[in-house]
Design an enzyme around this catalytic site. Sequence first.
Site, PDB file in Angstrom:
ATOM      1  N   HIS A 143      45.246  30.788  30.678  1.00 12.39           N
ATOM      2  CA  HIS A 143      44.884  31.519  31.906  1.00 12.39           C
ATOM      3  C   HIS A 143      45.904  32.653  32.063  1.00 12.39           C
ATOM      4  O   HIS A 143      47.013  32.431  32.553  1.00 12.39           O
ATOM      5  CB  HIS A 143      44.945  30.541  33.086  1.00 12.39           C
ATOM      6  CG  HIS A 143      44.602  31.111  34.425  1.00 12.39           C
ATOM      7  ND1 HIS A 143      43.455  30.747  35.115  1.00 12.39           N
ATOM      8  CD2 HIS A 143      45.250  31.994  35.225  1.00 12.39           C
ATOM      9  CE1 HIS A 143      43.429  31.385  36.279  1.00 12.39           C
ATOM     10  NE2 HIS A 143      44.512  32.146  36.369  1.00 12.39           N
ATOM     11  N   ARG A 171      36.029  32.638  42.332  1.00 14.52           N
ATOM     12  CA  ARG A 171      37.008  31.904  43.143  1.00 14.52           C
ATOM     13  C   ARG A 171      38.389  32.547  43.027  1.00 14.52           C
ATOM     14  O   ARG A 171      38.848  33.241  43.911  1.00 14.52           O
ATOM     15  CB  ARG A 171      37.040  30.422  42.715  1.00 14.52           C
ATOM     16  CG  ARG A 171      37.734  29.491  43.726  1.00 14.52           C
ATOM     17  CD  ARG A 171      39.234  29.535  43.733  1.00 14.52           C
ATOM     18  NE  ARG A 171      39.855  29.147  42.472  1.00 14.52           N
ATOM     19  CZ  ARG A 171      41.161  29.221  42.251  1.00 14.52           C
ATOM     20  NH1 ARG A 171      41.992  29.656  43.201  1.00 14.52           N
ATOM     21  NH2 ARG A 171      41.664  28.875  41.074  1.00 14.52           N
ATOM     22  N   ASP A 172      39.037  32.364  41.898  1.00 17.47           N
ATOM     23  CA  ASP A 172      40.387  32.887  41.719  1.00 17.47           C
ATOM     24  C   ASP A 172      40.396  34.402  41.874  1.00 17.47           C
ATOM     25  O   ASP A 172      41.358  34.979  42.383  1.00 17.47           O
ATOM     26  CB  ASP A 172      40.903  32.479  40.323  1.00 17.47           C
ATOM     27  CG  ASP A 172      42.415  32.611  40.204  1.00 17.47           C
ATOM     28  OD1 ASP A 172      43.085  32.687  41.232  1.00 17.47           O
ATOM     29  OD2 ASP A 172      42.912  32.639  39.063  1.00 17.47           O
ATOM     30  N   CYS A 198      47.377  37.699  42.789  1.00 17.79           N
ATOM     31  CA  CYS A 198      47.953  36.479  43.355  1.00 17.79           C
ATOM     32  C   CYS A 198      48.689  36.858  44.631  1.00 17.79           C
ATOM     33  O   CYS A 198      49.610  37.675  44.586  1.00 17.79           O
ATOM     34  CB  CYS A 198      48.916  35.815  42.373  1.00 17.79           C
ATOM     35  SG  CYS A 198      49.749  34.405  43.122  1.00 17.79           S
ATOM     36  N   HIS A 208      47.121  36.457  33.286  1.00 19.39           N
ATOM     37  CA  HIS A 208      46.956  37.647  34.128  1.00 19.39           C
ATOM     38  C   HIS A 208      47.457  38.868  33.359  1.00 19.39           C
ATOM     39  O   HIS A 208      48.271  38.740  32.439  1.00 19.39           O
ATOM     40  CB  HIS A 208      47.722  37.471  35.445  1.00 19.39           C
ATOM     41  CG  HIS A 208      47.022  36.562  36.404  1.00 19.39           C
ATOM     42  ND1 HIS A 208      46.577  36.967  37.635  1.00 19.39           N
ATOM     43  CD2 HIS A 208      46.659  35.253  36.298  1.00 19.39           C
ATOM     44  CE1 HIS A 208      45.991  35.955  38.259  1.00 19.39           C
ATOM     45  NE2 HIS A 208      46.033  34.905  37.461  1.00 19.39           N
ATOM     46  N   ASN A 225      43.159  38.332  36.704  1.00 24.82           N
ATOM     47  CA  ASN A 225      43.062  37.623  35.442  1.00 24.82           C
ATOM     48  C   ASN A 225      42.574  38.586  34.375  1.00 24.82           C
ATOM     49  O   ASN A 225      41.976  39.613  34.679  1.00 24.82           O
ATOM     50  CB  ASN A 225      42.020  36.510  35.562  1.00 24.82           C
ATOM     51  CG  ASN A 225      42.555  35.316  36.286  1.00 24.82           C
ATOM     52  OD1 ASN A 225      43.453  34.665  35.792  1.00 24.82           O
ATOM     53  ND2 ASN A 225      42.031  35.049  37.454  1.00 24.82           N
TER      54      ASN A 225
END
Length: 300
Positions: A206, A14-15, A239, A208, A248
């Site tokens: 979380h 997803r991300d 992003c 990056h 990530n």
Amino acid sequence: MSMPAVRLVEVGARDGLQNEALTLPVEVRVALIERLVAAGLRNLEAGAFVSPRWVPQMAGSGEVLRRLGQRPGVTYTALVPNLQGLDAALQAGCREVAVFAAASEAFSQKNINCSIAESLQRFQPVLGKALAQGVAVRGYVSCVLGCPFTGEVPVADVVRVVGELHAMGCYEISLGDTIGRGTPGKARALIQACASEVPITALAGHFHDTYGMAVANVQAALEAGVRVFDSSVSGLGGCPYSPGATGNVATEELVYLLEGQGLATGVDLPALLEAGAFIDAALGKPSASRVANAMHKRTH
């Protein structure tokens, strides 16, 4: 089977994928998730019920969830921005959803076109309905260690948003260093501040890897007591609202880091490497995981 010492939440499908230029078909996304589950991952983001006009990469998320079905011991999560998204997720059989807020006003306006207060207000009915249906809700807070538009983000702002999401009913809040600018000392201080507001067991990291600090920040968070981390197979993503941000932290890096310190993740690294190679081939790009690249070199 004993519980892993550290729980990884795999966000690649997803991300990760929503920030890749290529939009992959449903069957490839399902195949990726199935490979990740086979590698031992038990918490996975499977999709997002957002407008396909804004995020075409997540079109067909309902179909992804329906094809995956329910699997004992495995949780598939979907991102939902509003009640409409929640209803679509419930129809697809989703048993856990995620909502997302920002710690930075500027980022909130650019990302979801409303203020932080408005975004939290919007989540009230979403949480009310989800919890009433027995669906767990996870919260995300972005820009916890810096904003692409305004730079530094006051720790008090992060703590306030974390506290509100927890009070609303989010069982876990993921602290997102969206632009990857955080450093270990700041990450540790932030976690300690948040843990004075909510239980440390309700916090996840979380990170990056834009500045190459993600693994160092995970280690700092680990030392501060965090035991849940989001990661993305092959370091997928970035992003769209944070120019230059890389993906990530790679799941491969976290498994290597944690297992190397005797902390069980329940993940089989060779099987994870295969899942990464599968998605890299589908995207037609090299892996962003240094562990994957080093281990592939070793075996070829």
